[in-house]
Design an enzyme around this catalytic site. Structure first.
Site, PDB file in Angstrom:
ATOM      1  N   LYS A  15       0.858  -1.205   0.000  1.00 31.67           N
ATOM      2  CA  LYS A  15       0.000   0.000   0.000  1.00 31.67           C
ATOM      3  C   LYS A  15       0.881   1.237   0.000  1.00 31.67           C
ATOM      4  O   LYS A  15       2.055   1.206   0.400  1.00 31.67           O
ATOM      5  CB  LYS A  15      -0.927   0.024   1.217  1.00 31.67           C
ATOM      6  N   PRO A 101       9.632  -4.289  -0.224  1.00 29.03           N
ATOM      7  CA  PRO A 101      10.720  -3.968   0.711  1.00 29.03           C
ATOM      8  C   PRO A 101      10.231  -4.041   2.163  1.00 29.03           C
ATOM      9  O   PRO A 101       9.090  -3.701   2.453  1.00 29.03           O
ATOM     10  CB  PRO A 101      11.095  -2.526   0.342  1.00 29.03           C
ATOM     11  N   ASP A 143      -2.348  -1.704  10.477  1.00 29.98           N
ATOM     12  CA  ASP A 143      -2.579  -1.632   9.022  1.00 29.98           C
ATOM     13  C   ASP A 143      -3.300  -2.862   8.474  1.00 29.98           C
ATOM     14  O   ASP A 143      -3.704  -2.864   7.308  1.00 29.98           O
ATOM     15  CB  ASP A 143      -1.230  -1.540   8.276  1.00 29.98           C
TER      16      ASP A 143
HETATM   17  O1  C5P Z   1      -0.185  -1.450  15.207  1.00 30.77           O
HETATM   18  P1  C5P Z   1       1.255  -1.645  14.925  1.00 30.77           P
HETATM   19  O2  C5P Z   1       1.811  -2.853  15.604  1.00 30.77           O
HETATM   20  O3  C5P Z   1       1.559  -1.626  13.467  1.00 30.77           O
HETATM   21  O4  C5P Z   1       1.976  -0.388  15.518  1.00 30.77           O
HETATM   22  C1  C5P Z   1       3.349  -0.365  15.793  1.00 30.77           C
HETATM   23  C2  C5P Z   1       3.666   0.846  16.635  1.00 30.77           C
HETATM   24  O5  C5P Z   1       3.534   2.038  15.839  1.00 30.77           O
HETATM   25  C3  C5P Z   1       2.754   1.063  17.821  1.00 30.77           C
HETATM   26  O6  C5P Z   1       3.188   0.335  18.928  1.00 30.77           O
HETATM   27  C4  C5P Z   1       2.904   2.575  18.029  1.00 30.77           C
HETATM   28  O7  C5P Z   1       4.107   2.868  18.694  1.00 30.77           O
HETATM   29  C5  C5P Z   1       3.020   3.096  16.616  1.00 30.77           C
HETATM   30  N1  C5P Z   1       1.708   3.492  16.084  1.00 30.77           N
HETATM   31  C6  C5P Z   1       1.104   4.645  16.567  1.00 30.77           C
HETATM   32  N2  C5P Z   1      -0.129   5.015  16.081  1.00 30.77           N
HETATM   33  C7  C5P Z   1      -0.736   4.303  15.126  1.00 30.77           C
HETATM   34  C8  C5P Z   1      -0.119   3.139  14.598  1.00 30.77           C
HETATM   35  C9  C5P Z   1       1.102   2.774  15.106  1.00 30.77           C
HETATM   36  O8  C5P Z   1       1.649   5.323  17.439  1.00 30.77           O
HETATM   37  N3  C5P Z   1      -1.929   4.704  14.662  1.00 30.77           N
END
Ligand code: C5P
Length: 289
Positions: A15, A101, A143
């Site tokens: 994406k 990537p 995501d």
């Molecule tokens: O949800 P995911 O595991 O992809 O998120 C990884 C990290 O990215 C989260 O722990 C957070 O630190 C940051 N994040 C965030 N706000 C979001 C998505 C991700 O702060 N909306």
């Protein structure tokens, strides 16, 4: 009993974030955001087949074996989560042919997880409905619900709230910087640098729906870009190269490091790709199966 398929193969589309607007930090460690997320033609290939145990093999990027939370590949996390929700679940071999990537802001790991959920749902005959699947995806990563949708979406909340968005087919050049940026760091740098929130995205959404590349180009933005570029100047240099090469506009995708440039049309995207050492992609790209 209906016959189970011997193997199921799915494309796991990458994406790009046409815009990414960070609204603020939340108590739970995440950030509220708004983003237009569009699947593109670059994809990993995920194949699942029956096996005695649950196992994930990654071809093309062996370092991915221990990528996710607790050292688990996100596809394995997805497989385990679906197995929990599905009485028909058994073992499976999940094979991922990697082309996206890694940690490049292109949702590769999330796309693999989403494709694995779809493919195992079919292989095991689970019949888990799309809403429940999205609920499972949300716990795997912010995501993943958007990647499960497989179509352009306007994402809000921490990424789990989705509405279908209208975005005409556009041609892009994608530049892979060859290093990853971890999302927690990108969001922390946004906090540290004062938390700038970009403009109302309505004009950009209208231009995307109309497919007006000239109108879209100056409106592309990503609130994570400035804080990430401040720590990784190479990303800013790549963006400048893409613009100097003649892209209508350019922006970092997700939490970086990839940069996408908007082209006038397919021929222009290929010319840009050759000029800046990127690849031409189209988005939105239909499919995912
Ligand atoms: O949800 P995911 O595991 O992809 O998120 C990884 C990290 O990215 C989260 O722990 C957070 O630190 C940051 N994040 C965030 N706000 C979001 C998505 C991700 O702060 N909306």
């Amino acid at each position: 009993m209906s016959a189970r398929p011997k193997a199921v193969r799915r494309e796991a589309r990458a994406k790009i974030n046409v815009f990414l607007r960070v609204l603020g930090a939340r108590e739970d460690g995440y950030h509220d955001l708004q983003s237009l997320v569009v699947p593109i033609s670059l994809a990993d290939l995920v194949t699942v087949e029956p096996a005695d145990a649950l196992r994930v093999e990654v071809e093309g990027a062996p370092e991915l074996a221990g990528e996710g939370p607790g050292g688990l590949n996100l596809a394995l996390v997805a497989a385990l989560a679906l197995a929990d929700a599905c009485p028909e679940a058994s073992g499976a071999l999940v094979r991922i042919e990697k082309r996206i990537p890694v940690a490049g802001g292109l949702g590769g790991g999330s796309a693999d997880a989403a494709a694995t959920l779809h493919a195992l749902n079919e292989l095991w005959g689970c019949h888990v409905d799309p809403l429940t699947l999205a609920g499972i995806g949300e716990h795997i990563g912010s995501d993943v619900p958007a990647m499960l949708a497989g179509e352009p979406v306007l994402m809000t909340g921490r990424g789990e709230r989705l509405v279908p968005a209208s975005c005409s087919e556009l041609h892009w050049v994608l530049v892979d910087l060859g290093f990853g940026v971890r999302s927690p760091e990108a969001y922390r740098w946004w906090d540290e640098d004062g938390g700038h929130t970009g403009p109302d995205p309505e004009p950009l959404l209208a231009a995307a729906a109309a497919g007006d590349a000239d109108a879209i180009a100056p409106l592309l933005f990503n609130d994570l870009e400035a804080p990430v570029v401040a720590r990784h100047p190479a990303i800013g240099e790549a963006r400048a190269r893409v613009l100097d090469g003649g892209a209508l506009g350019a922006v970092m995708s997700g939490s970086g490091s990839s940069v996408v440039g908007l082209a006038r049309d397919e021929t222009h995207a290929h010319a840009l790709a050759a000029a800046v050492g990127g690849i031409a992609v189209v988005g939105p790209a239909a499919g995912g199966r």
